[in-house]
Design an enzyme around this catalytic site. Structure first.
Site, PDB file in Angstrom:
ATOM      1  N   PRO A  89       0.277  -4.314   3.509  1.00  0.00           N
ATOM      2  CA  PRO A  89      -0.673  -3.541   2.695  1.00  0.00           C
ATOM      3  C   PRO A  89      -0.327  -2.051   2.672  1.00  0.00           C
ATOM      4  CG  PRO A  89      -1.835  -4.957   4.258  1.00  0.00           C
ATOM      5  CD  PRO A  89      -0.389  -4.955   4.650  1.00  0.00           C
ATOM      6  N   GLU A 116      -0.393  -8.269  14.316  1.00  0.00           N
ATOM      7  CA  GLU A 116      -0.681  -6.924  13.809  1.00  0.00           C
ATOM      8  C   GLU A 116       0.485  -6.346  13.029  1.00  0.00           C
ATOM      9  OE1 GLU A 116      -2.979  -3.659  15.728  1.00  0.00           O
ATOM     10  OE2 GLU A 116      -2.990  -5.065  17.400  1.00  0.00           O
ATOM     11  N   ARG A 154      11.201 -16.651 -11.598  1.00  0.00           N
ATOM     12  CA  ARG A 154      11.017 -17.028 -12.992  1.00  0.00           C
ATOM     13  C   ARG A 154      11.771 -16.117 -13.951  1.00  0.00           C
ATOM     14  NH1 ARG A 154       7.402 -14.127 -15.628  1.00  0.00           N
ATOM     15  NH2 ARG A 154       6.745 -15.749 -17.072  1.00  0.00           N
ATOM     16  N   ASP A 169       5.963 -12.175 -21.966  1.00  0.00           N
ATOM     17  CA  ASP A 169       5.079 -12.099 -20.811  1.00  0.00           C
ATOM     18  C   ASP A 169       4.003 -11.054 -20.987  1.00  0.00           C
ATOM     19  OD1 ASP A 169       6.060 -13.894 -19.095  1.00  0.00           O
ATOM     20  OD2 ASP A 169       7.215 -12.498 -17.882  1.00  0.00           O
TER      21      ASP A 169
HETATM   22  C1  9WO Z   1      -3.822  -7.899  12.185  1.00  0.00           C
HETATM   23  C2  9WO Z   1      -4.655  -7.467  13.203  1.00  0.00           C
HETATM   24  C3  9WO Z   1      -5.218  -8.096  14.306  1.00  0.00           C
HETATM   25  C4  9WO Z   1      -6.027  -7.367  15.158  1.00  0.00           C
HETATM   26  C5  9WO Z   1      -6.268  -6.028  14.933  1.00  0.00           C
HETATM   27  C6  9WO Z   1      -5.688  -5.394  13.823  1.00  0.00           C
HETATM   28  C7  9WO Z   1      -4.909  -6.127  12.976  1.00  0.00           C
HETATM   29  N1  9WO Z   1      -4.244  -5.773  11.859  1.00  0.00           N
HETATM   30  C8  9WO Z   1      -3.592  -6.811  11.402  1.00  0.00           C
HETATM   31  C9  9WO Z   1      -2.747  -6.754  10.232  1.00  0.00           C
HETATM   32  O1  9WO Z   1      -2.881  -5.864   9.399  1.00  0.00           O
HETATM   33  N2  9WO Z   1      -1.787  -7.708  10.133  1.00  0.00           N
HETATM   34  C10 9WO Z   1      -0.833  -7.735   9.073  1.00  0.00           C
HETATM   35  C11 9WO Z   1      -0.689  -9.153   8.620  1.00  0.00           C
HETATM   36  C12 9WO Z   1       0.495  -7.203   9.563  1.00  0.00           C
HETATM   37  C13 9WO Z   1       1.574  -7.313   8.491  1.00  0.00           C
HETATM   38  C14 9WO Z   1       1.655  -8.739   7.966  1.00  0.00           C
HETATM   39  N3  9WO Z   1       0.331  -9.152   7.589  1.00  0.00           N
HETATM   40  C15 9WO Z   1      -0.089  -8.951   6.317  1.00  0.00           C
HETATM   41  C16 9WO Z   1       0.672  -8.652   5.212  1.00  0.00           C
HETATM   42  N4  9WO Z   1      -1.349  -9.010   5.920  1.00  0.00           N
HETATM   43  N5  9WO Z   1      -1.445  -8.701   4.636  1.00  0.00           N
HETATM   44  C17 9WO Z   1      -0.222  -8.495   4.174  1.00  0.00           C
HETATM   45  C18 9WO Z   1       0.047  -8.106   2.826  1.00  0.00           C
HETATM   46  C19 9WO Z   1       1.342  -8.017   2.376  1.00  0.00           C
HETATM   47  C20 9WO Z   1       1.566  -7.598   1.077  1.00  0.00           C
HETATM   48  N6  9WO Z   1       0.537  -7.306   0.255  1.00  0.00           N
HETATM   49  C21 9WO Z   1      -0.729  -7.409   0.681  1.00  0.00           C
HETATM   50  C22 9WO Z   1      -1.004  -7.806   1.971  1.00  0.00           C
END
Ligand code: 9WO
Length: 252
Positions: A89, A116, A154, A169
């Protein structure tokens, strides 16, 4: 194009990209997706990939060493050095322009975090860019990686059965898509707009462009902001807005 995915859940990613247009692109040899599990690059009996976070707090962090070994194995598996993308994110938002740019590379590596996330030093030393697919948190990078692979796959030459599909598209022109209809012409839920049945291809193209412009103006005005429409498009949009104002007047 070759895509290497570093993930603790290789099956999840493979399953996501094994169907439909993108699954077919792989069968046609247009796209190769390889998965690499950092657990296979550990040397302890528990195959440990994570550790507690320095500074304390909940959650675990993916350690450097298994990722370094995995990425070294990925590099060793092909001639060109790959562009390494971490899904998180904190990354720059994925757009269709970015998708088109990535789809033109011969090779990329997608790094998926769990817990994390990965040790910050991995990002600094082994990752070229961080990409986000949207402002929300998932439980890991795998579904985001699957989204990236789908969008890139794609676009590989020959993946879509009709070459026009990619050109038409949604977003290929920076606009939202126009509405689509199939049989029947008349239904309890409404009828197909007459122009689409007219056989007048120029009128149909004009109507579709007007719908694309109108919907973009209604739903995603941010996509039109700071954009100069040509006179023809501006006229189509003006007519749409006039019509829209009249239709909304009738509602009150
Ligand atoms: C997990 C966690 C657990 C306990 C306390 C804090 C915490 N933060 C996170 C966390 O943000 N984990 C992420 C999970 C770490 C990177 C991989 N993960 C992820 C990628 N979640 N969401 C994405 C993502 C990737 C691309 N676009 C949107 C969301």
């Amino acid at each position: 194009m070759r895509i290497d995915v570093v993930t603790l859940f290789p099956g999840l990613v493979r399953e996501c990209v094994s169907v439909g247009v993108v699954g077919r692109a792989q069968k046609r040899g247009l796209l190769q997706v390889y998965t690499w599990n950092p657990r296979d690059h550990t040397h302890d009996p528990h195959r440990t990939v994570d550790a507690t976070s320095y500074g304390g707090g909940p959650g675990m962090v993916m350690m450097i060493e298994p990722l370094r070994r995995t990425l070294a194995a990925v590099s060793g598996a092909a001639a060109e050095p790959a562009h390494v993308v971490y899904l998180s994110p904190q990354g720059a938002r994925l757009t269709q322009d970015k998708v088109v740019a990535l789809a033109g590379l011969p090779r990329i590596t997608l790094l998926c975090g769990r817990y994390e996330g990965v040790d910050e030093r991995v990002l600094a030393h082994a990752v070229d860019e961080e990409v986000s697919i949207g402002d929300y948190v998932l439980s890991g990078g795998e579904l985001a990686a699957a989204v990236v692979i789908d969008a890139l796959g794609r676009l590989q030459e020959g993946a879509l059965n009709d070459a026009r599909s990619a050109l038409e598209d949604s977003f290929s022109d920076g606009l939202l898509d126009c509405p689509h209809y199939a049989k029947p012409v008349h239904d309890a839920w409404g009828s197909v707009p007459e122009v689409l049945l007219s056989g007048d291809h120029a009128a149909i193209a004009r109507w579709r462009r007007q719908q694309a412009l109108g919907r973009t103006w209604l739903r995603r005005p941010d996509l039109l902001a700071g954009r100069d429409l040509d006179a023809g498009s501006q006229a189509l949009l003006d007519a749409f807005r006039l019509n829209h104002a009249k239709a909304s007047d009738g509602e009150n």
